[in-house]
Design an enzyme around this catalytic site. Structure first.
Site, PDB file in Angstrom:
ATOM      1  N   ASN A 109       0.836  -1.192   0.000  1.00 22.91           N
ATOM      2  CA  ASN A 109       0.000   0.000   0.000  1.00 22.91           C
ATOM      3  C   ASN A 109       0.874   1.245   0.000  1.00 22.91           C
ATOM      4  O   ASN A 109       2.007   1.220   0.473  1.00 22.91           O
ATOM      5  CB  ASN A 109      -0.897   0.008   1.248  1.00 22.91           C
ATOM      6  CG  ASN A 109      -1.933   1.115   1.224  1.00 22.91           C
ATOM      7  OD1 ASN A 109      -2.459   1.458   0.174  1.00 22.91           O
ATOM      8  ND2 ASN A 109      -2.228   1.672   2.382  1.00 22.91           N
ATOM      9  N   HIS A 133       0.734   5.263   1.328  1.00 26.05           N
ATOM     10  CA  HIS A 133       0.001   6.114   2.264  1.00 26.05           C
ATOM     11  C   HIS A 133       0.621   7.511   2.271  1.00 26.05           C
ATOM     12  O   HIS A 133       1.843   7.647   2.325  1.00 26.05           O
ATOM     13  CB  HIS A 133       0.034   5.506   3.670  1.00 26.05           C
ATOM     14  CG  HIS A 133      -0.803   6.267   4.628  1.00 26.05           C
ATOM     15  ND1 HIS A 133      -2.173   6.184   4.648  1.00 26.05           N
ATOM     16  CD2 HIS A 133      -0.460   7.173   5.583  1.00 26.05           C
ATOM     17  CE1 HIS A 133      -2.645   6.989   5.572  1.00 26.05           C
ATOM     18  NE2 HIS A 133      -1.626   7.601   6.157  1.00 26.05           N
TER      19      HIS A 133
END
EC number: 2.1.2.2
Length: 181
Positions: free
Chosen positions: A100, A102
Protein backbone atom coordinates in the site's frame (compact mmCIF):
# COMPACT_ATOMS: atom_id res chain seq x y z
CA UNK A 1 9.39 -11.22 -13.12
CA UNK A 2 6.27 -11.31 -10.95
CA UNK A 3 2.78 -10.42 -12.13
CA UNK A 4 1.11 -7.38 -10.57
CA UNK A 5 -2.51 -6.49 -9.94
CA UNK A 6 -3.48 -2.98 -8.89
CA UNK A 7 -6.54 -2.42 -6.70
CA UNK A 8 -8.06 1.07 -6.95
CA UNK A 9 -11.33 2.83 -6.13
CA UNK A 10 -11.07 6.37 -7.47
CA UNK A 11 -9.53 8.61 -10.09
CA UNK A 12 -6.41 6.54 -10.52
CA UNK A 13 -3.48 8.95 -10.46
CA UNK A 14 -1.28 6.41 -8.65
CA UNK A 15 -2.60 3.67 -10.94
CA UNK A 16 -1.47 5.71 -13.97
CA UNK A 17 1.99 6.21 -12.46
CA UNK A 18 2.27 2.46 -11.88
CA UNK A 19 0.83 1.43 -15.25
CA UNK A 20 3.10 3.81 -17.13
CA UNK A 21 6.20 2.45 -15.37
CA UNK A 22 5.44 -1.24 -14.78
CA UNK A 23 3.76 -4.20 -16.41
CA UNK A 24 0.35 -4.25 -14.71
CA UNK A 25 -1.57 -7.46 -15.42
CA UNK A 26 -5.02 -6.31 -14.25
CA UNK A 27 -6.84 -3.49 -12.51
CA UNK A 28 -9.31 -4.58 -9.84
CA UNK A 29 -11.86 -1.91 -8.97
CA UNK A 30 -14.65 -2.00 -6.40
CA UNK A 31 -16.58 0.94 -7.88
CA UNK A 32 -17.98 0.49 -11.40
CA UNK A 33 -18.24 4.27 -11.90
CA UNK A 34 -14.62 5.02 -10.91
CA UNK A 35 -12.53 7.08 -13.33
CA UNK A 36 -9.61 4.66 -12.94
CA UNK A 37 -11.47 2.14 -15.13
CA UNK A 38 -11.24 4.42 -18.17
CA UNK A 39 -7.57 5.04 -17.46
CA UNK A 40 -6.90 1.31 -17.51
CA UNK A 41 -8.87 0.96 -20.75
CA UNK A 42 -6.77 3.70 -22.38
CA UNK A 43 -3.69 1.60 -21.59
CA UNK A 44 -5.14 -1.72 -22.71
CA UNK A 45 -5.02 -3.14 -19.19
CA UNK A 46 -7.79 -5.61 -18.34
CA UNK A 47 -10.27 -4.44 -15.73
CA UNK A 48 -12.22 -6.51 -13.23
CA UNK A 49 -14.92 -4.47 -11.53
CA UNK A 50 -16.33 -6.28 -8.52
CA UNK A 51 -18.73 -4.46 -6.20
CA UNK A 52 -18.86 -5.81 -2.65
CA UNK A 53 -22.57 -4.97 -2.37
CA UNK A 54 -23.41 -8.05 -4.44
CA UNK A 55 -21.90 -10.41 -1.86
CA UNK A 56 -23.33 -11.54 1.46
CA UNK A 57 -20.16 -10.67 3.39
CA UNK A 58 -16.54 -9.60 3.13
CA UNK A 59 -15.25 -13.17 2.96
CA UNK A 60 -17.43 -13.95 -0.07
CA UNK A 61 -16.37 -10.71 -1.76
CA UNK A 62 -12.70 -11.43 -1.16
CA UNK A 63 -13.12 -15.03 -2.37
CA UNK A 64 -14.34 -13.58 -5.68
CA UNK A 65 -11.28 -11.31 -5.78
CA UNK A 66 -9.04 -14.32 -5.13
CA UNK A 67 -10.56 -16.15 -8.11
CA UNK A 68 -9.74 -13.11 -10.26
CA UNK A 69 -6.16 -13.01 -8.98
CA UNK A 70 -5.77 -16.73 -9.63
CA UNK A 71 -7.15 -16.31 -13.16
CA UNK A 72 -4.49 -13.69 -13.93
CA UNK A 73 -1.81 -15.62 -12.00
CA UNK A 74 -1.02 -12.64 -9.83
CA UNK A 75 2.01 -12.69 -7.56
CA UNK A 76 1.76 -9.20 -6.00
CA UNK A 77 -1.06 -6.76 -5.29
CA UNK A 78 -0.53 -2.99 -5.13
CA UNK A 79 -3.21 -0.89 -3.49
CA UNK A 80 -3.52 2.51 -5.16
CA UNK A 81 -6.33 4.44 -3.58
CA UNK A 82 -8.27 1.28 -2.80
CA UNK A 83 -10.66 2.49 -0.13
CA UNK A 84 -11.43 -0.83 1.56
CA UNK A 85 -9.73 -2.63 4.38
CA UNK A 86 -8.30 -5.93 3.19
CA UNK A 87 -9.62 -8.82 5.25
CA UNK A 88 -8.36 -12.23 6.30
CA UNK A 89 -9.33 -13.98 3.06
CA UNK A 90 -6.96 -11.90 0.92
CA UNK A 91 -4.36 -11.54 3.66
CA UNK A 92 -4.30 -15.31 4.11
CA UNK A 93 -3.59 -15.89 0.44
CA UNK A 94 -1.34 -12.89 -0.23
CA UNK A 95 0.25 -12.10 3.14
CA UNK A 96 3.53 -10.29 2.59
CA UNK A 97 2.61 -9.65 -1.05
CA UNK A 98 0.11 -6.78 -0.75
CA UNK A 99 1.65 -3.32 -0.79
CA UNK A 100 0.00 0.00 0.00
CA UNK A 101 0.96 3.62 -0.42
CA UNK A 102 0.00 6.11 2.26
CA UNK A 103 0.29 9.93 2.16
CA UNK A 104 2.10 10.47 5.45
CA UNK A 105 5.18 9.34 7.30
CA UNK A 106 3.59 6.47 9.18
CA UNK A 107 2.93 5.95 12.01
CA UNK A 108 1.88 9.62 11.90
CA UNK A 109 -1.56 10.32 10.43
CA UNK A 110 -2.87 6.84 9.56
CA UNK A 111 -6.25 6.51 7.88
CA UNK A 112 -8.14 8.14 5.05
CA UNK A 113 -7.53 11.83 5.87
CA UNK A 114 -3.77 11.91 6.36
CA UNK A 115 -3.02 14.91 4.16
CA UNK A 116 -5.71 17.15 5.62
CA UNK A 117 -4.78 16.07 9.15
CA UNK A 118 -1.10 16.90 8.58
CA UNK A 119 -2.07 20.26 7.08
CA UNK A 120 -4.41 21.07 9.99
CA UNK A 121 -1.75 20.04 12.54
CA UNK A 122 0.67 22.49 10.93
CA UNK A 123 3.55 19.99 11.14
CA UNK A 124 6.81 20.97 9.52
CA UNK A 125 7.06 17.81 7.46
CA UNK A 126 5.02 14.92 6.20
CA UNK A 127 5.64 12.52 3.35
CA UNK A 128 4.84 9.23 1.72
CA UNK A 129 5.07 5.71 3.10
CA UNK A 130 5.03 2.47 1.15
CA UNK A 131 4.29 -0.53 3.33
CA UNK A 132 3.13 -4.11 3.35
CA UNK A 133 -0.38 -4.38 4.69
CA UNK A 134 -1.53 -6.37 7.66
CA UNK A 135 -4.83 -6.61 9.50
CA UNK A 136 -4.52 -3.08 10.93
CA UNK A 137 -5.08 0.33 9.39
CA UNK A 138 -1.75 1.50 7.95
CA UNK A 139 0.19 -0.60 10.48
CA UNK A 140 2.10 -3.02 8.25
CA UNK A 141 5.90 -3.14 7.91
CA UNK A 142 7.35 -0.08 6.19
CA UNK A 143 9.22 -0.67 2.94
CA UNK A 144 10.15 2.92 2.09
CA UNK A 145 9.43 6.48 3.15
CA UNK A 146 10.18 9.88 1.68
CA UNK A 147 9.76 13.09 3.67
CA UNK A 148 8.43 16.38 2.35
CA UNK A 149 9.15 19.67 4.13
CA UNK A 150 5.92 21.66 4.34
CA UNK A 151 5.97 25.31 3.41
CA UNK A 152 3.72 26.97 6.02
CA UNK A 153 2.16 29.10 3.26
CA UNK A 154 0.92 26.05 1.32
CA UNK A 155 -2.77 25.52 0.97
CA UNK A 156 -4.19 22.04 1.41
CA UNK A 157 -4.33 21.69 -2.40
CA UNK A 158 -0.66 22.62 -2.71
CA UNK A 159 0.31 20.07 -0.07
CA UNK A 160 -1.74 17.39 -1.85
CA UNK A 161 0.03 18.25 -5.12
CA UNK A 162 3.45 17.83 -3.48
CA UNK A 163 2.42 14.51 -1.92
CA UNK A 164 1.19 13.21 -5.28
CA UNK A 165 4.46 14.19 -6.99
CA UNK A 166 6.40 12.08 -4.52
CA UNK A 167 3.91 9.20 -4.68
CA UNK A 168 4.06 9.03 -8.47
CA UNK A 169 7.85 8.65 -8.42
CA UNK A 170 8.43 6.58 -5.29
CA UNK A 171 5.69 3.94 -5.68
CA UNK A 172 6.75 2.71 -9.14
CA UNK A 173 10.41 2.62 -8.06
CA UNK A 174 9.70 0.58 -4.94
CA UNK A 175 7.31 -1.81 -6.69
CA UNK A 176 9.76 -2.35 -9.54
CA UNK A 177 12.27 -3.57 -6.97
CA UNK A 178 9.74 -5.90 -5.39
CA UNK A 179 8.21 -7.43 -8.49
CA UNK A 180 11.25 -7.36 -10.76
CA UNK A 181 9.63 -5.14 -13.38
Amino acid sequence: MSSLAVFASGTGSNFVALADALDVSVLVCDRPEAAVIARAGERGIPVVSVSPRFFPDKAAYEAALLRCLEHYRIDFVALAGYMRLVGPTLLGAYGGRIVNIHPSLLPAFPGAHAISEAHAARVSETGVTIHFIDEGIDTGPVIAQQAIAIDPAWTLDQLEEQIHRVEHKLYPQVLAGLVGN
